[in-house]
Design a protein around this motif. Sequence first.
Motif, short mmCIF file in Angstrom:
data_model
loop_
_atom_site.label_atom_id
_atom_site.label_comp_id
_atom_site.label_asym_id
_atom_site.label_seq_id
_atom_site.Cartn_x
_atom_site.Cartn_y
_atom_site.Cartn_z
N ALA A 107 0.83 -1.21 0.00
CA ALA A 107 0.00 0.00 0.00
C ALA A 107 0.86 1.26 0.00
N ARG A 108 2.00 1.21 0.66
CA ARG A 108 2.91 2.37 0.67
C ARG A 108 3.43 2.65 -0.74
N GLN A 109 3.73 1.60 -1.49
CA GLN A 109 4.19 1.79 -2.88
C GLN A 109 3.07 2.35 -3.75
N LEU A 110 1.85 1.86 -3.57
CA LEU A 110 0.73 2.38 -4.35
C LEU A 110 0.38 3.81 -3.94
N ALA A 111 0.57 4.14 -2.67
CA ALA A 111 0.27 5.49 -2.20
C ALA A 111 1.16 6.53 -2.86
N GLU A 112 2.36 6.13 -3.29
CA GLU A 112 3.22 7.06 -4.01
C GLU A 112 2.58 7.48 -5.33
N GLN A 113 1.82 6.59 -5.93
CA GLN A 113 1.17 6.88 -7.21
C GLN A 113 -0.23 7.45 -7.01
N LEU A 114 -1.01 6.89 -6.08
CA LEU A 114 -2.43 7.22 -5.96
C LEU A 114 -2.76 8.13 -4.78
N GLY A 115 -1.81 8.41 -3.91
CA GLY A 115 -2.10 9.18 -2.71
C GLY A 115 -2.59 8.25 -1.61
N GLU A 116 -3.09 8.82 -0.54
CA GLU A 116 -3.55 8.03 0.60
C GLU A 116 -4.80 7.23 0.23
N PRO A 117 -4.92 6.00 0.76
CA PRO A 117 -6.10 5.18 0.44
C PRO A 117 -7.37 5.78 1.02
N GLN A 118 -8.48 5.54 0.33
CA GLN A 118 -9.76 6.05 0.83
C GLN A 118 -10.32 5.18 1.93
N GLN A 119 -10.00 3.90 1.92
CA GLN A 119 -10.44 3.01 2.99
C GLN A 119 -9.26 2.21 3.49
N LYS A 120 -9.20 2.08 4.81
CA LYS A 120 -8.19 1.26 5.46
C LYS A 120 -8.93 0.48 6.53
N ARG A 121 -9.05 -0.83 6.32
CA ARG A 121 -9.88 -1.65 7.20
C ARG A 121 -9.04 -2.73 7.87
N TRP A 122 -9.20 -2.87 9.18
CA TRP A 122 -8.50 -3.90 9.95
C TRP A 122 -9.21 -5.23 9.74
N ARG A 123 -8.45 -6.26 9.36
CA ARG A 123 -9.02 -7.58 9.13
C ARG A 123 -8.33 -8.58 10.05
#
Length: 184
Positions: free
Chosen positions: A117-133
């Motif tokens: 997710a950190r690598q994708l955040a460089e391209q897309l910004g912060e995630p809209q949802q972050k859910r604990w599973r």
Amino acid sequence: MKPWLLIFSLISAFAAQAAVPVKDVTLFGLKLRTANANDVHAHFFRLGGFLQARTTVKQLTVDIFYPWSKARQLYRLKFHYDPNGRFQWAEQRFRYSPHKQVLAHNSMAPITTEEVARQLAEQLGEPQQKRWRQWGGMPGYYRYEWQDDTMTVIVDRVDGDPLAPVFVLYRLNQFNYQYVEKGP
């Protein structure tokens, strides 16, 4: 204003500007939303380092690529198309075996959803949802999701199992499976 606060605000402002819309996400430089089967074949042929599964060479709706010299932290890339060859969704699955992770990120620990997710955040910004599973008393993890009106990107573990490999799913929100006959 304190200097560290100014630096932090400038960095976050540049990071927010660098983020692209989710519909313009790329995978190894390939813009997925507008891709078709021929674009994917040509792109991975030019890129090199990926071997296409022989079972998918003549299929119209599925392509599977295995990395052999590039992106060795990946286990496979899987693309699905509609009957006309237009992109519908792709899955990027990472290796889980810790002894193979030394090649990829110099660590015996398996790849986590946070790293991906950190690598994708460089391209897309912060995630809209972050859910604990968490499942059955096992250690938990976070599931990340980016979404807009056209596309969804999900970082999760296979079957929601905390001990399974991490995958990234790039999916169009609306599938188009109507086959268009080509005229004479």
